[in-house]
Write an enzyme that holds these catalytic residues in place. Structure first.
Site, short mmCIF file in Angstrom:
data_model
loop_
_atom_site.label_atom_id
_atom_site.label_comp_id
_atom_site.label_asym_id
_atom_site.label_seq_id
_atom_site.Cartn_x
_atom_site.Cartn_y
_atom_site.Cartn_z
CD GLU A 93 -3.09 0.61 0.04
OE1 GLU A 93 -2.47 1.30 -0.78
OE2 GLU A 93 -4.32 0.67 0.16
CG ASP A 94 -1.09 4.48 -1.78
OD1 ASP A 94 -1.76 3.79 -0.97
OD2 ASP A 94 -1.63 5.18 -2.66
CG ASP A 123 -6.45 8.99 5.53
OD1 ASP A 123 -5.96 9.54 6.52
OD2 ASP A 123 -7.33 9.53 4.86
CE LYS A 151 -2.53 11.39 5.20
NZ LYS A 151 -3.70 11.95 4.49
CG PHE A 176 -4.35 15.37 0.65
CD1 PHE A 176 -5.16 14.26 0.81
CD2 PHE A 176 -3.90 15.70 -0.62
CE1 PHE A 176 -5.53 13.49 -0.27
CE2 PHE A 176 -4.27 14.92 -1.72
CZ PHE A 176 -5.09 13.82 -1.54
CG ASP A 196 -4.40 11.05 -7.12
OD1 ASP A 196 -4.44 10.23 -6.17
OD2 ASP A 196 -5.42 11.47 -7.70
NE ARG A 201 -2.62 8.74 -10.02
CZ ARG A 201 -3.33 8.30 -9.00
NH1 ARG A 201 -2.74 7.81 -7.94
NH2 ARG A 201 -4.66 8.35 -9.02
#
Ligand code: IMP
Ligand code: MG
Length: 190
Positions: free
Chosen positions: A106-107, A110, A138, A159, A166, A172
């Protein structure tokens, strides 16, 4: 390596959070651990499109064991910066995960809603094991408990864009992780 750097989009970036070097160092460190942990079995790397593509590409190249790659497209976000909470599958995996050792790459985690849904989904499909590598988390935003075995960097509640992430399909291909100036997304639902 030359690519799009903060200097190239300086007007829209507030500050850098994780440098390109930090990203690649962390990915190499986690990949070395994963290469040990999965030395005896096959591993299927699953990335959620599109944000995790850069992390998956770099991570898979840093592994010293054979790995298969697969992708899933889920939608939980619109053009804004807040999760809608509802997950729908836009494009499914091509692999059958039954009996496979799956590592979700995963990037960013959240709220944790996307990941917790995906872990449950893949276990429900009969995967032998499901673990997670998340490049970013986060922690202060977590709403749903998810076990992230392979951790990258904890970041504050801001963010971020870059390295796959993105804002409205932009940034990106930025080579580092950065915080946008608030005026860039002021029109969104943030
Ligand atoms: P969650 O379901 O709330 O954990 O959201 C997970 C997904 O939302 C991530 O995989 C990203 O695609 C996206 N996302 C969450 N935070 C950010 C951010 O700061 N920038 C860009 N995308 C984000
Ligand atoms: Mg994602």
């Amino acid at each position: 390596m030359v690519g799009m750097q903060i200097a190239d989009v300086r007007d829209e970036i507030d500050h850098e959070l994780v440098s390109s070097t930090q990203i690649h160092d962390k990915i190499a460190e986690v990949a070395a651990q994963v290469s040990k942990d999965y030395a005896d079995g096959d591993v299927l790397l699953v990335a959620v499109l599109k944000g995790a593509v850069n992390t998956l590409a770099a991570f898979s190249q840093a592994l010293s064991i054979p790995a298969q790659l697969d992708f899933m497209s889920l939608s939980s976000y619109g053009a804004g910066t807040v999760s809608s909470g509802t997950i729908t599958v836009r494009q499914d995996l091509s692999a059958d995960v039954t009996g496979r050792n799956v590592l979700i790459v995963e990037d960013i985690v959240d709220s944790g809603r996307t990941l917790s849904w995906l872990v449950a989904e893949l276990k429900g499909r009969g995967a032998a094991s499901v673990e997670v590598f998340a490049l970013l988390e986060k922690p202060s935003r977590r709403e749903v408990e998810v076990d992230v075995k392979y951790k990258g960097y904890d970041i504050p509640d801001e963010f971020v864009v870059g390295f796959g992430l993105d804002y409205d399909e932009r940034f990106r291909n930025l080579d580092s992780i950065a915080v946008l100036k608030s005026e860039v997304y002021q029109g969104g639902q943030a």
